[in-house]
Scaffold this motif. Sequence first.
Motif, PDB file in Angstrom:
ATOM      1  N   SER A 143       0.840  -1.200   0.000  1.00  0.00           N
ATOM      2  CA  SER A 143       0.000   0.000   0.000  1.00  0.00           C
ATOM      3  C   SER A 143       0.874   1.248   0.000  1.00  0.00           C
ATOM      4  N   VAL A 144       0.487   2.212  -0.820  1.00  0.00           N
ATOM      5  CA  VAL A 144       1.179   3.494  -0.904  1.00  0.00           C
ATOM      6  C   VAL A 144       0.129   4.595  -0.868  1.00  0.00           C
ATOM      7  N   THR A 145       0.303   5.556   0.019  1.00  0.00           N
ATOM      8  CA  THR A 145      -0.617   6.686   0.122  1.00  0.00           C
ATOM      9  C   THR A 145       0.149   7.961  -0.170  1.00  0.00           C
ATOM     10  N   VAL A 146      -0.312   8.693  -1.184  1.00  0.00           N
ATOM     11  CA  VAL A 146       0.347   9.925  -1.614  1.00  0.00           C
ATOM     12  C   VAL A 146      -0.596  11.094  -1.313  1.00  0.00           C
ATOM     13  N   LEU A 181      -4.283  10.058 -11.869  1.00  0.00           N
ATOM     14  CA  LEU A 181      -3.012  10.160 -11.159  1.00  0.00           C
ATOM     15  C   LEU A 181      -2.687   8.884 -10.392  1.00  0.00           C
ATOM     16  N   ALA A 182      -3.658   8.344  -9.666  1.00  0.00           N
ATOM     17  CA  ALA A 182      -3.406   7.130  -8.886  1.00  0.00           C
ATOM     18  C   ALA A 182      -3.009   5.969  -9.787  1.00  0.00           C
ATOM     19  N   GLU A 183      -3.680   5.827 -10.913  1.00  0.00           N
ATOM     20  CA  GLU A 183      -3.362   4.733 -11.837  1.00  0.00           C
ATOM     21  C   GLU A 183      -1.965   4.915 -12.430  1.00  0.00           C
ATOM     22  N   ARG A 184      -1.622   6.153 -12.763  1.00  0.00           N
ATOM     23  CA  ARG A 184      -0.298   6.379 -13.331  1.00  0.00           C
ATOM     24  C   ARG A 184       0.792   6.082 -12.295  1.00  0.00           C
ATOM     25  N   LEU A 185       0.569   6.480 -11.046  1.00  0.00           N
ATOM     26  CA  LEU A 185       1.531   6.183  -9.986  1.00  0.00           C
ATOM     27  C   LEU A 185       1.655   4.675  -9.772  1.00  0.00           C
ATOM     28  N   ARG A 186       0.521   3.980  -9.751  1.00  0.00           N
ATOM     29  CA  ARG A 186       0.553   2.534  -9.542  1.00  0.00           C
ATOM     30  C   ARG A 186       1.338   1.836 -10.651  1.00  0.00           C
ATOM     31  N   THR A 187       1.098   2.248 -11.891  1.00  0.00           N
ATOM     32  CA  THR A 187       1.801   1.628 -13.019  1.00  0.00           C
ATOM     33  C   THR A 187       3.299   1.864 -12.932  1.00  0.00           C
ATOM     34  N   ARG A 188       3.687   3.091 -12.618  1.00  0.00           N
ATOM     35  CA  ARG A 188       5.108   3.432 -12.540  1.00  0.00           C
ATOM     36  C   ARG A 188       5.797   2.644 -11.422  1.00  0.00           C
ATOM     37  N   ILE A 189       5.169   2.582 -10.242  1.00  0.00           N
ATOM     38  CA  ILE A 189       5.785   1.887  -9.107  1.00  0.00           C
ATOM     39  C   ILE A 189       5.873   0.389  -9.371  1.00  0.00           C
ATOM     40  N   THR A 190       4.821  -0.191  -9.942  1.00  0.00           N
ATOM     41  CA  THR A 190       4.824  -1.631 -10.236  1.00  0.00           C
ATOM     42  C   THR A 190       5.903  -1.986 -11.246  1.00  0.00           C
ATOM     43  N   GLU A 191       6.049  -1.160 -12.277  1.00  0.00           N
ATOM     44  CA  GLU A 191       7.074  -1.429 -13.275  1.00  0.00           C
ATOM     45  C   GLU A 191       8.482  -1.305 -12.694  1.00  0.00           C
ATOM     46  N   ASP A 192       8.668  -0.369 -11.779  1.00  0.00           N
ATOM     47  CA  ASP A 192      10.000  -0.113 -11.236  1.00  0.00           C
ATOM     48  C   ASP A 192      10.391  -1.135 -10.171  1.00  0.00           C
ATOM     49  N   THR A 193       9.438  -1.516  -9.305  1.00  0.00           N
ATOM     50  CA  THR A 193       9.760  -2.422  -8.192  1.00  0.00           C
ATOM     51  C   THR A 193       9.434  -3.872  -8.479  1.00  0.00           C
ATOM     52  N   GLY A 194       8.573  -4.126  -9.460  1.00  0.00           N
ATOM     53  CA  GLY A 194       8.168  -5.496  -9.743  1.00  0.00           C
ATOM     54  C   GLY A 194       7.202  -6.065  -8.728  1.00  0.00           C
ATOM     55  N   ARG A 195       6.552  -5.202  -7.951  1.00  0.00           N
ATOM     56  CA  ARG A 195       5.628  -5.667  -6.918  1.00  0.00           C
ATOM     57  C   ARG A 195       4.257  -5.025  -7.135  1.00  0.00           C
ATOM     58  N   VAL A 215      -4.443   8.260  -3.483  1.00  0.00           N
ATOM     59  CA  VAL A 215      -4.028   9.654  -3.598  1.00  0.00           C
ATOM     60  C   VAL A 215      -5.008  10.505  -2.793  1.00  0.00           C
ATOM     61  N   ARG A 216      -4.452  11.267  -1.887  1.00  0.00           N
ATOM     62  CA  ARG A 216      -5.275  12.147  -1.049  1.00  0.00           C
ATOM     63  C   ARG A 216      -4.985  13.595  -1.449  1.00  0.00           C
ATOM     64  N   PHE A 217      -6.061  14.318  -1.820  1.00  0.00           N
ATOM     65  CA  PHE A 217      -5.912  15.705  -2.260  1.00  0.00           C
ATOM     66  C   PHE A 217      -6.272  16.648  -1.116  1.00  0.00           C
ATOM     67  N   VAL A 218      -5.453  17.627  -0.920  1.00  0.00           N
ATOM     68  CA  VAL A 218      -5.728  18.700   0.031  1.00  0.00           C
ATOM     69  C   VAL A 218      -6.037  19.948  -0.793  1.00  0.00           C
ATOM     70  N   ASP A 219      -7.313  20.315  -0.836  1.00  0.00           N
ATOM     71  CA  ASP A 219      -7.739  21.466  -1.636  1.00  0.00           C
ATOM     72  C   ASP A 219      -7.553  22.766  -0.866  1.00  0.00           C
ATOM     73  N   TYR A 220      -7.223  23.799  -1.589  1.00  0.00           N
ATOM     74  CA  TYR A 220      -7.109  25.119  -0.981  1.00  0.00           C
ATOM     75  C   TYR A 220      -7.522  26.169  -1.992  1.00  0.00           C
TER      76      TYR A 220
END
Length: 471
Positions: free
Chosen positions: A384-387, A401-415, A421-426
């Motif tokens: 699990s990764v929370t950004v 964004l979440a899907e792109r992050l998941r794809t990048r991390i999976t390809e890089d780590t093999g896991r 993704v948690r957004f803080v609006d202002y």
Amino acid sequence: MRLIQIHVPNDDLPAVRGALSEGDVDHVLVDEAGPDEGVLAQIPVPSGAVDAVLETLYDAGLDESTYTVVTDADRTTVSNVDELTERYVEGPRGSAAISHPEIRERASDLKPETATYIAFAALSAIVAVGGLLLNSAIVIVGAMVIAPFAGSTLSASVGAVISDREMVVDSFTSQAVGLVIALGGAVLMGVTLQRTGFVPASLVVSRIDQVAAFATPNLLTLIIAVAAGFAGALALATDLPVSIAGVAVAAAIVPAAATAGISIVWGQPLMLAGAVVLLLMNIVFINLAAYIGLVSLGYRSSILGSLRENVSVSARTGAYALILVVFLVLVVVTVAATSQHIAFERAVNEDVESVIGSDQYASLELISVETGYSDGNLFGRAESVTVTVSRSSSDAEYEALAERLRTRITEDTGRPVTVSVRFVDYQQSTPTTTAAQPELFTRLVQELRELRAALGRAFGSAAVCPSTGAC
């Protein structure tokens, strides 16, 4: 320095005087006015020589039950103090550290009686669970203060450097018992809060900031454990107070044990694995760092050398060997489990920074990246990764964004990973006019511009500041 004041009966006086003279130990004999016949011997000695000098007197025939007082000597004039230190004091020479008997005594004094130790271990874990679930750092610090683990943890290193095998065994036993008691207290507190309805059973404990902070090992927690071990060793081996270092040791142990208990109650196996690895990592590196710290201060004795010299086939030797093997296995497993998670966490941070730093997400600001414990697919579950990112309320939704992050991390780590993704609006409002500058400052700037223009004309330069521009 220490001052030994000891009653010497007249019958033992010749033997005691001969023993002190033979050892070249300065002393003064004072006639006593009390009912017992004899003299009062006043013997100034180095701090680490007290036990050795007393043993010499007892060997000379003096009764061990005789009146004896040992006090600090703030100021002494002893001609042969260096020779006495070299002859009697076992341990580092100089003022940086204390003798073997004293460091043994200081380490022993840190550990309370067994019943008190067990009670405080359970209470510290109970308070820590409350602080974690309340997300209160102040309450967690309170749990660290009452934790009794400083003595039981640091005494293993002390026993190792002064070749006290019984102290090492007692330390490892106390650490194991204390951790079991703390874990049991944390589980009991968690079950009580959950069953009584004070804390909802459906609470996502991994989302609590304080719980998440102690649910995974990382490089920062490793540095804290190493620093706590060095601080404890330095405090033990010098005249510094050990209580502050004890809080640092507890900071590396108590919250992790409480987090493990919470994970058990709320059925979070991955969080439990991360908390247990963090706990074991802290204990292992506190012990190792304390040992290295004591060696660096000059304590050169080795328990391994003592074992080689006194090796024999016995149940006690087997117990020592078993404890050593268990500790070495614990070190290997802990280092391996910690290293693979730290490597995974580093790769995740780099991937997230790379994606968020692209032009497509230029308006987003990265706040934090939280990585759940990477078990190496031991449980067959996705990591699990929370950004957390901040954005203006007028920005796009960034649904991919979440899907792109998941794809990048999976390809890089093999896991396989689950990315949240948690957004803080202002909202941001900018001024429509510029702030009025002070008149004195405006006049000074204008004069500088005029001076530069005059210099330009004088030297034939065309680089003259315009009246409305900046120089």
